[in-house]
Scaffold this active site. Sequence first.
Site, PDB file in Angstrom:
ATOM      1  N   ARG A  57      -2.309  -8.825 -20.920  1.00 51.07           N
ATOM      2  CA  ARG A  57      -3.191  -8.647 -22.001  1.00 51.07           C
ATOM      3  C   ARG A  57      -2.446  -7.606 -23.045  1.00 51.07           C
ATOM      4  O   ARG A  57      -2.856  -7.383 -24.210  1.00 51.07           O
ATOM      5  CB  ARG A  57      -4.444  -7.673 -21.469  1.00 51.07           C
ATOM      6  CG  ARG A  57      -4.314  -6.454 -20.849  1.00 51.07           C
ATOM      7  CD  ARG A  57      -5.528  -5.968 -20.258  1.00 51.07           C
ATOM      8  NE  ARG A  57      -6.678  -6.005 -21.255  1.00 51.07           N
ATOM      9  CZ  ARG A  57      -6.976  -4.798 -22.058  1.00 51.07           C
ATOM     10  NH1 ARG A  57      -5.997  -3.846 -21.878  1.00 51.07           N
ATOM     11  NH2 ARG A  57      -7.649  -4.693 -22.865  1.00 51.07           N
ATOM     12  N   PRO A  83       0.850  -1.242   0.029  1.00 49.13           N
ATOM     13  CA  PRO A  83      -0.143   0.055   0.149  1.00 49.13           C
ATOM     14  C   PRO A  83       0.866   1.242  -0.184  1.00 49.13           C
ATOM     15  O   PRO A  83       0.267   2.259  -0.318  1.00 49.13           O
ATOM     16  CB  PRO A  83      -0.882  -0.034   1.268  1.00 49.13           C
ATOM     17  CG  PRO A  83      -0.221  -1.210   2.151  1.00 49.13           C
ATOM     18  CD  PRO A  83       0.526  -2.114   1.189  1.00 49.13           C
ATOM     19  N   ASP A 136      -7.645   1.640 -25.345  1.00 45.73           N
ATOM     20  CA  ASP A 136      -8.494   1.547 -23.879  1.00 45.73           C
ATOM     21  C   ASP A 136      -8.144   2.751 -23.145  1.00 45.73           C
ATOM     22  O   ASP A 136      -7.606   3.636 -23.516  1.00 45.73           O
ATOM     23  CB  ASP A 136      -7.542   0.563 -23.222  1.00 45.73           C
ATOM     24  CG  ASP A 136      -7.825  -0.865 -23.525  1.00 45.73           C
ATOM     25  OD1 ASP A 136      -8.626  -1.064 -24.227  1.00 45.73           O
ATOM     26  OD2 ASP A 136      -7.090  -1.909 -23.270  1.00 45.73           O
ATOM     27  N   GLU A 140       1.613  -8.269   9.060  1.00 44.86           N
ATOM     28  CA  GLU A 140       1.526  -6.735   9.263  1.00 44.86           C
ATOM     29  C   GLU A 140       2.430  -6.046   8.166  1.00 44.86           C
ATOM     30  O   GLU A 140       2.316  -4.923   7.959  1.00 44.86           O
ATOM     31  CB  GLU A 140       2.235  -6.547  10.700  1.00 44.86           C
ATOM     32  CG  GLU A 140       2.329  -4.960  11.129  1.00 44.86           C
ATOM     33  CD  GLU A 140       0.963  -4.383  11.091  1.00 44.86           C
ATOM     34  OE1 GLU A 140       1.059  -3.054  11.184  1.00 44.86           O
ATOM     35  OE2 GLU A 140      -0.073  -4.911  11.257  1.00 44.86           O
TER      36      GLU A 140
END
Length: 246
Positions: free
Chosen positions: A155, A90, A170, A117
């Site tokens: 992809r 994160p 896209d 953690e």
Amino acid sequence: MMKIDVLTLFPEMFDGVFGSSILKKAAEKGAVDYNVVNFREYADNKHKTVDDYPYGGGAGMVLKPQPIFDAVQALSDGAAVKPKVILLCPQGERHTQRKAEELAGEEHLIFICGHYEGYDERIREHLVTDELSIGDFILTGGELGAMVVIDSVVRLLPEVLGNEESHRKDSFSTGLLEHPHYTRPADFRGLKVPDVLISGNHKLVEEWRTKESLRRTWERRPDLFEAIELEPVQRKCLEEIKKEGL
């Protein structure tokens, strides 16, 4: 062929993802080779533990460096090209289409999926080449994030999608959000496809798509305009869109 190694404590989570849809077809076409490794196998203690209490105290457990360092070394030994070692975290850089395009040009990717953690900081500082996050939220582990990143990369590999233009237009590949799409029937319960799309005039269709792509970006993600330089025709269309909104 791209080689993708995934280090995880839950390898079974990847069975359905790598064995289905486009990711499966990519492997069948020889565009990519997946290898999912339980890094617990590299733990050098008799109980095969991969985590320990954090120095200084605190809640949770921290992944030890040894199993991950040894796993990455084993996967890297003999490789013709030094792999990118990607940590799902994160705290990492926000994953974007541009990053996916960059990674699609690599030959070997190693993804590290953590749990608990966090990671021993030495993994981050001395082993990892890239730290990636898929959003400002916390998951129970890095597996889902790795799946998202891998899907976005695979992809883009040559011949994976049936039509190479599919990914070039896209959302985010052009810097803008993609224009709306329609298919048959032309009239569904009184809801009609824009006349220009069934006119047969390809020039007008492209002009409509350009304008609607700009409109959608202006309405939903105006911040994207800060990172791109519009062509004169696009700037003119955008000014028209702004006036229409007044």
